[in-house]
Design an enzyme around this catalytic site. Structure first.
Site, mmCIF file in Angstrom:
data_model
loop_
_atom_site.group_PDB
_atom_site.id
_atom_site.type_symbol
_atom_site.label_atom_id
_atom_site.label_comp_id
_atom_site.label_asym_id
_atom_site.label_seq_id
_atom_site.Cartn_x
_atom_site.Cartn_y
_atom_site.Cartn_z
ATOM 1 N N SER A 19 0.827 -1.195 0.000
ATOM 2 C CA SER A 19 0.000 0.000 0.000
ATOM 3 C C SER A 19 0.874 1.264 0.000
ATOM 4 O O SER A 19 1.735 1.421 -0.855
ATOM 5 C CB SER A 19 -0.967 -0.032 1.196
ATOM 6 O OG SER A 19 -2.009 0.897 1.026
ATOM 7 N N ASP A 134 -5.146 -3.627 -2.928
ATOM 8 C CA ASP A 134 -4.249 -3.315 -1.814
ATOM 9 C C ASP A 134 -3.745 -4.578 -1.120
ATOM 10 O O ASP A 134 -4.526 -5.403 -0.638
ATOM 11 C CB ASP A 134 -5.011 -2.439 -0.811
ATOM 12 C CG ASP A 134 -4.112 -1.772 0.211
ATOM 13 O OD1 ASP A 134 -3.191 -2.443 0.709
ATOM 14 O OD2 ASP A 134 -4.336 -0.600 0.515
#
Length: 290
Positions: A19, A134
């Site tokens: 991320s 993510d």
């Protein structure tokens, strides 16, 4: 944090990130961290919206991600991961299978884009027929990835520390209220819709009226807060479990878990907290010799 490590004479040979860790880690591996810091320190929410938000209403996310890709390309250019001066990998999740996907080769920007694709906010990134989101869904603190890449000593960073766990009595904090001016992140509901109306000028945007009226009277958290907080809750639990199994040699835990989506005006505070927490973690700790 990386500046604190370098000041202590520690220069990573391998960087793996998930991320926002993939974004910062990838830019660092490309030797462009100074450029990213300079841009981040100059951002407020309006500039951030210009960089990252696009009114396209995609099918599988609120934001298509084209502007994010362009933003990253402006910083690192067109770079292949294999040509970076520091070995790098980003971590994403296959949204259809739930498998962890480690991206350690190919285009750097594409690898970062996949890892930062927060479900529901950014559209999934397509890669080799898969849809990637993510990596925090599967491996928020990728110690195991660094070990697999050959790291002898692993310094990990857990960004979940400091998340607000309880709502104060009397409802939501004042800073989350859409009425009464900008909140903690400088974003008031009126400002958001003024921006949207300017961006969608010439299109049929009659739907904005009812939505604006609803948001102005409802004190509930916005959609970015709901999606972002939901992911952070999952990441916190997954990170705790993974860190019990994949223990790093040093764990840095800056108190930034309460920072919300688009709060780029807090960049200076976050950088300072990262430096402080890294320095504190390093003090009195002897890392193993590699």
């Amino acid at each position: 944090m990386l500046q604190a490590l370098e000041k202590a004479g520690i220069r990573p040979d391998i960087v793996a990130g998930t991320s926002i860790g993939a974004l910062v880690g990838g830019v660092y591996a490309a030797g462009k961290l100074g450029e990213l810091s300079e841009i981040a320190l100059g951002l407020d929410w309006k500039k951030a919206a210009g960089y990252f938000l696009e009114v396209s209403f995609p099918r599988s996310g609120l934001i298509e991600g084209t502007k994010v890709t362009d933003f990253l390309s402006e910083i690192v250019g067109s770079m292949d991961i294999g040509a970076l001066p520091v070995r790098f990998a980003s971590v994403a999740a296959d949204v259809m299978t739930g498998n962890e996907v480690v991206l350690g080769e190919g285009d750097l920007v594409s690898a970062i884009r996949a890892s930062i694709s927060v479900p529901g906010i950014f559209t999934p990134a397509r890669r080799n027929g898969s849809f990637l989101v993510d990596g925090g869904l599967v491996n928020p603190v990728p110690v195991s990835v660094c070990r697999a890449m050959g790291a002898d000593v692993v310094i990990a960073v857990d960004l979940n520390n400091g998340r607000v766990k309880e709502t104060p009595k009397g409802g939501l904090p004042a800073e989350t209220q859409p009425e009464g001016g900008p909140g903690r992140n400088g974003i008031a509901a009126g400002e958001i819709f003024a921006w949207l109306e300017r961006k969608t000028k010439g299109f049929d945007t009659g739907f904005l009226g009812p939505v604006k009226e609803w948001m102005s009277r409802d004190p509930a958290p916005g959609i970015f807060d709901v999606l972002g907080s939901s992911l952070r809750i999952m990441e916190e639990q997954i990170a705790a479990a993974r860190l019990e199994i994949d223990r790093p040699d040093l764990l840095i835990r800056p108190s930034v878990g309460n920072v919300r989506f688009l709060e780029f005006h807090l960049a200076g505070e976050m950088i300072a907290e990262g430096f402080r927490s890294a320095k504190e973690a390093l003090e009195g700790r002897a890392l193993p010799e590699n």
